[in-house]
Motif scaffolding. Structure first.
Motif, PDB file in Angstrom:
ATOM      1  N   ARG A   1      27.217  37.112  38.353  1.00 10.54           N
ATOM      2  CA  ARG A   1      28.500  37.007  38.625  1.00 10.54           C
ATOM      3  C   ARG A   1      29.314  35.596  39.000  1.00 10.54           C
ATOM      4  O   ARG A   1      28.684  35.727  40.402  1.00 10.54           O
ATOM      5  CB  ARG A   1      29.609  38.187  38.328  1.00 10.54           C
TER       6      ARG A   1
ATOM      7  N   GLY B   1      40.195  40.138  33.929  1.00 10.57           N
ATOM      8  CA  GLY B   1      40.576  40.862  35.375  1.00 10.57           C
ATOM      9  C   GLY B   1      42.165  42.159  35.510  1.00 10.57           C
ATOM     10  O   GLY B   1      41.781  42.023  34.854  1.00 10.57           O
ATOM     11  N   ALA B   2      41.547  42.209  37.226  1.00  3.06           N
ATOM     12  CA  ALA B   2      42.426  43.859  36.641  1.00  3.06           C
ATOM     13  C   ALA B   2      44.444  43.225  36.658  1.00  3.06           C
ATOM     14  O   ALA B   2      44.812  43.613  35.898  1.00  3.06           O
ATOM     15  CB  ALA B   2      42.449  44.519  38.553  1.00  3.06           C
TER      16      ALA B   2
ATOM     17  N   LYS C   1      40.470  31.511  38.666  1.00  2.00           N
ATOM     18  CA  LYS C   1      40.117  32.342  40.106  1.00  2.00           C
ATOM     19  C   LYS C   1      42.355  32.577  40.055  1.00  2.00           C
ATOM     20  O   LYS C   1      42.905  32.516  39.675  1.00  2.00           O
ATOM     21  CB  LYS C   1      40.506  32.614  41.186  1.00  2.00           C
TER      22      LYS C   1
ATOM     23  N   HIS D   1      36.284  45.075  45.344  1.00  2.00           N
ATOM     24  CA  HIS D   1      37.236  44.612  45.509  1.00  2.00           C
ATOM     25  C   HIS D   1      38.212  46.156  45.531  1.00  2.00           C
ATOM     26  O   HIS D   1      39.496  45.615  46.261  1.00  2.00           O
ATOM     27  CB  HIS D   1      37.533  44.478  43.890  1.00  2.00           C
TER      28      HIS D   1
ATOM     29  N   CYS E   1      32.638  36.069  44.660  1.00  2.00           N
ATOM     30  CA  CYS E   1      33.718  35.680  44.197  1.00  2.00           C
ATOM     31  C   CYS E   1      33.540  34.955  42.878  1.00  2.00           C
ATOM     32  O   CYS E   1      34.136  34.921  42.081  1.00  2.00           O
ATOM     33  CB  CYS E   1      34.615  36.041  45.098  1.00  2.00           C
TER      34      CYS E   1
ATOM     35  N   GLU F   1      30.171  41.632  44.739  1.00  2.00           N
ATOM     36  CA  GLU F   1      30.002  40.509  45.165  1.00  2.00           C
ATOM     37  C   GLU F   1      28.589  40.291  46.429  1.00  2.00           C
ATOM     38  O   GLU F   1      28.747  41.267  47.763  1.00  2.00           O
ATOM     39  CB  GLU F   1      31.288  40.028  46.103  1.00  2.00           C
TER      40      GLU F   1
ATOM     41  N   GLN G   1      34.829  38.910  31.435  1.00  2.31           N
ATOM     42  CA  GLN G   1      35.812  39.821  32.812  1.00  2.31           C
ATOM     43  C   GLN G   1      37.057  39.405  32.311  1.00  2.31           C
ATOM     44  O   GLN G   1      37.382  38.506  32.289  1.00  2.31           O
ATOM     45  CB  GLN G   1      35.214  40.082  33.411  1.00  2.31           C
TER      46      GLN G   1
ATOM     47  N   ARG H   1      38.626  49.825  39.651  1.00  2.00           N
ATOM     48  CA  ARG H   1      37.938  48.796  40.568  1.00  2.00           C
ATOM     49  C   ARG H   1      39.010  49.001  41.796  1.00  2.00           C
ATOM     50  O   ARG H   1      39.364  47.631  42.853  1.00  2.00           O
ATOM     51  CB  ARG H   1      38.321  46.762  40.798  1.00  2.00           C
TER      52      ARG H   1
HETATM   53  C1  PEP Z   1      36.785  39.619  41.068  1.00  2.00           C
HETATM   54  O1  PEP Z   1      35.953  40.001  40.174  1.00  2.00           O
HETATM   55  O2  PEP Z   1      36.628  38.475  41.588  1.00  2.00           O
HETATM   56  C2  PEP Z   1      37.772  39.741  40.778  1.00  2.00           C
HETATM   57  C3  PEP Z   1      39.514  39.369  40.788  1.00  2.00           C
HETATM   58  O3  PEP Z   1      38.520  40.761  40.220  1.00  2.00           O
HETATM   59  P1  PEP Z   1      39.891  41.940  40.031  1.00  2.00           P
HETATM   60  O4  PEP Z   1      40.931  41.257  38.869  1.00  2.00           O
HETATM   61  O5  PEP Z   1      38.826  43.489  40.286  1.00  2.00           O
HETATM   62  O6  PEP Z   1      41.297  41.506  41.011  1.00  2.00           O
END
Ligand code: PEP
Ligand code: MN
Length: 345
Positions: free
Chosen positions: A133, A191-192, A138, A279, A109, A305, A189, A244
């Motif tokens: 990845r 993220g969500a 974060k 996730h 992660c 992950e 990436q 996800r």
């Molecule tokens: C991740 O890939 O570690 C992550 C934070 O994903 P998500 O944005 O889908 O919550």
């Protein structure tokens, strides 16, 4: 007839490919003429308009190479525009197009230390994998949780890329570090939680590195696809969609993986589709079964992950696979890939 809201505006799109010899000034004028959005796609200008025109206006017809009238609320990512999955090149590997590749992306992660990421790199190497990845910035629910190593983490990942030749994917969380992530990674990436950040969407659209866009957990498919359109409409054609998990009334699992949505996206969009089962599930025990189910759907990639010691992980400890679990799952995916005519890479 009065418009019944935004939905109506979307319902008919015209995508116009201008002739290659048309310069930017003329392209801009034509875009104004049809109230369209102008983008540049390698060799030619493209105009997208949601006007109610059923055909290209007479006076610009001679400047046009091809035009597409699309009765859909999906535009550049629609199969009615490009009727196949777009091909995406990530250095030496390719996804989509006619490749039949299913890309396994794995890693922790968060990057936590040199030692940890080196161990993860060895896991990839021993399985012949190419794409690592690890999050550096974060998007944590709490400001008191580990926030990631930031730029220092990106630099460690860059050393790993140098040493192993991997592609690196890491996430951009806000506008303050979008340029750093673009510089140090091979796939960006989103993220969500950042899916709606138009600053990030537009900035990653103004360069050409591949972007993996995660679905916001409270977003419907239309909103998800429109977020991808923000990137595409800035001129970056290299967008992958990542399901996800979405939030439902269920609380026993972290999210609910929307596989019906995946079928919808496969049928109606031309973007490669990546599945993140880690996730969605939130618990490592469910990840191998879910991943096998996803692979059986014939998808373009996976995001899983894995961590040398998940219980010690600084983020998402419960869902990361240890290396034995990962290896066992990875082996079990091979016959499924064969059965559905995909190459696991
Ligand atoms: C991740 O890939 O570690 C992550 C934070 O994903 P998500 O944005 O889908 O919550
Ligand atoms: Mn995570």
């Amino acid at each position: 007839v009065r418009s019944r809201g935004l939905g109506d505006v979307y319902k008919r799109q015209m995508i116009i490919h201008l002739k290659e010899n048309i310069d930017k000034v003329s392209a801009n004028n034509i875009a104004k003429e049809v109230s369209g959005r102008l983008i540049f796609d390698e060799k030619k200008f493209i105009i997208i308009t949601s006007s109610k025109n059923k055909e290209v206006p007479e006076k610009i017809r001679e400047k046009i190479d091809e035009s597409f009238i699309i009765d859909s609320d999906i535009q550049l990512s629609s199969r009615k525009y490009i009727n196949k999955t777009r091909k995406i090149k990530i250095n030496k590997i390719e996804l989509g197009g006619s490749t039949k590749n299913t890309l396994m992306i794995t890693g922790p992660c968060s990057i936590e230390s040199k030692d940890q990421i080196e161990k993860c790199a060895e896991l990839l190497k021993s399985n012949g994998l190419t794409t690592l990845r690890a999050g550096c910035f974060k998007p944590r629910t709490s400001p008191y949780s580990f926030q990631g190593l930031g730029l220092e983490g990106l630099k460690m990942l860059s050393d790993i890329r140098e040493k192993y030749g991997f592609n690196i994917i890491s996430e951009v969380k806000d506008a303050s570090h979008v340029d750093d992530v673009i510089e140090y990674t091979d796939i960006i990436q989103i993220g969500a939680k950042a899916m709606y950040d138009h600053g990030i969407l537009r900035e990653t659209g103004r360069q050409r590195k591949p972007v993996l866009l995660k679905r916001g957990f409270g977003s419907n498919l239309q909103e998800f696809v429109q977020a991808a359109e923000f990137i595409l409409s800035e001129g970056n054609p290299n967008v992958m969609l990542c399901e996800r998990g979405i939030r439902t009334f269920e609380t026993k699992t972290r999210f609910t993986l929307d596989l019906c949505g995946v079928s919808f996206l496969k049928e109606h969009t031309n973007l490669p589709i990546i599945l993140d089962t880690s996730h969605a599930m939130g618990y490592s025990y469910g990840v191998p079964d879910l991943t096998r189910a996803c692979v059986a759907m014939g998808i373009d990639g996976l995001l899983i992950e894995s961590h040398p010691n998940p219980s010690e992980a600084k983020s998402d400890a419960s869902q990361q696979l240890n290396f034995d679990e990962f290896n066992k799952m990875f082996e079990s995916l091979k016959p499924i890939c064969n059965a559905v005519n995909r190459n696991l890479i």
